[in-house]
Design a protein around this motif. Structure first.
Motif, PDB file in Angstrom:
ATOM      1  N   VAL A 266       1.072   4.215  -3.003  1.00 11.81           N
ATOM      2  CA  VAL A 266       0.867   5.647  -2.757  1.00 11.81           C
ATOM      3  C   VAL A 266       1.990   6.456  -3.399  1.00 11.81           C
TER       4      VAL A 266
ATOM      5  N   SER B  73      -9.461   2.700  -3.557  1.00 12.55           N
ATOM      6  CA  SER B  73      -8.574   2.546  -2.413  1.00 12.55           C
ATOM      7  C   SER B  73      -9.171   3.219  -1.176  1.00 12.55           C
ATOM      8  N   THR B  74      -8.945   2.619  -0.026  1.00  8.40           N
ATOM      9  CA  THR B  74      -9.363   3.229   1.231  1.00  8.40           C
ATOM     10  C   THR B  74      -8.320   4.209   1.756  1.00  8.40           C
ATOM     11  N   ASN B  75      -7.225   4.323   1.036  1.00  8.72           N
ATOM     12  CA  ASN B  75      -6.189   5.293   1.383  1.00  8.72           C
ATOM     13  C   ASN B  75      -6.474   6.583   0.620  1.00  8.72           C
TER      14      ASN B  75
ATOM     15  N   GLN C   2       0.832  -1.202   0.000  1.00  8.84           N
ATOM     16  CA  GLN C   2       0.000   0.000   0.000  1.00  8.84           C
ATOM     17  C   GLN C   2       0.866   1.252   0.000  1.00  8.84           C
ATOM     18  N   GLU C   3       1.927   1.236   0.768  1.00  8.12           N
ATOM     19  CA  GLU C   3       2.803   2.398   0.841  1.00  8.12           C
ATOM     20  C   GLU C   3       3.493   2.659  -0.503  1.00  8.12           C
TER      21      GLU C   3
END
Length: 259
Positions: free
Chosen positions: A15, A50-52, A11-12
């Motif tokens: 981003v 995405s939830t981010n 995930q990082e």
């Protein structure tokens, strides 16, 4: 490498990769074309859910930046599910910027005539633009009204614009000086259909706000307001003409408008 990181990274990493593509897509036509050819479009739009919030915003903004390149517009629209997810971000985006950039992306894509009908037909698109026009920030309202203006130029858009609340939202936004100029332009196009001319004329304060814009707006706003009143009178029928003629300070100008 960046596309691979978007598809398979943590995930990082996703981003960071989305942010890098966002910046690359902003810096030049060659970069935007190269990124699209490299398969980044499907990798990016998968992040729209995405939830981010940072990943979602960066991915959407990268697509927006790519869409300024004409050939990329077609590639974006041809990606199965991409338009649906742009509308998803417009409706449910996790940040204000993501939602506004989704509206701006629809504005960019709707510059191509063939895509206007596709956007109007996408579930939730017109209604979400209408909501942003009514409730968004100044920038969001601008993005929304410009997208709605483009969609209004398609001759088959009027029924969806009416049914999905865009006509009412546009009529209500006439009193908002931030967008009144563009709103009057969109209403002029829509009122080529007599049903919409009658509907808009029946909206509370629509005629009053158009007359006010004609008297106090910018030169372009005045021009658009006069054109809107002209279409309203031409298409709306005798009752509409009579209602316009009743306006204070306006009865003497009715003959000029109808010439």
């Amino acid at each position: 490498m960046l596309v691979e990181q978007l598809s398979a990274g943590s995930q990082e990493v996703k981003v960071v990769a989305a942010r890098e593509l966002r910046l690359m897509a902003k810096t030049g036509k060659e970069n935007r074309s190269f990124i699209a050819e490299g398969g980044a479009i499907p990798a990016l739009y998968r992040l729209f859910r995405s939830t981010n919030p940072v990943a979602q915003e960066n991915a959407l903004t990268a697509i927006l930046n790519k869409s300024t390149h004409d050939e990329n517009k077609r590639k974006i629209m041809e990606e199965n599910g991409c338009l649906e997810l742009i509308v998803y971000v417009l409706r449910y985006g996790l940040t204000t910027e993501a939602r506004e950039n989704a509206a701006a992306t629809l504005f960019s894509l709707s510059a191509v005539h063939d895509f206007k009908k596709m956007i109007v037909g996408e579930h939730g698109a017109v209604a979400a633009l209408a909501d942003l026009l009514m409730q968004g920030s100044p920038r969001g309202k601008k993005d929304a009204v410009m997208a709605l203006f483009n969609l209004s130029t398609h001759p088959e858009s009027w029924s969806q614009m009416l049914n999905m609340g865009a006509v009412s939202a546009l009529a209500g936004a006439l009193r908002d000086e931030i967008v009144a100029e563009e709103v009057a332009g969109a209403l002029t196009l829509l009122m080529r259909h007599h049903i919409l001319a009658q509907t808009i004329a029946s909206e509370d304060t629509a005629i009053t706000n158009l007359v006010g814009l004609m008297e106090r707006g910018t030169p372009k706003a005045k021009e658009n307001a006069i054109a809107a009143l002209q279409e309203m009178c031409r298409r709306g029928g005798l009752n509409v003409i009579q209602n316009v003629a009743k306006m204070p300070m306006f009865s003497g100008l009715i003959q000029t408008i109808l010439l």
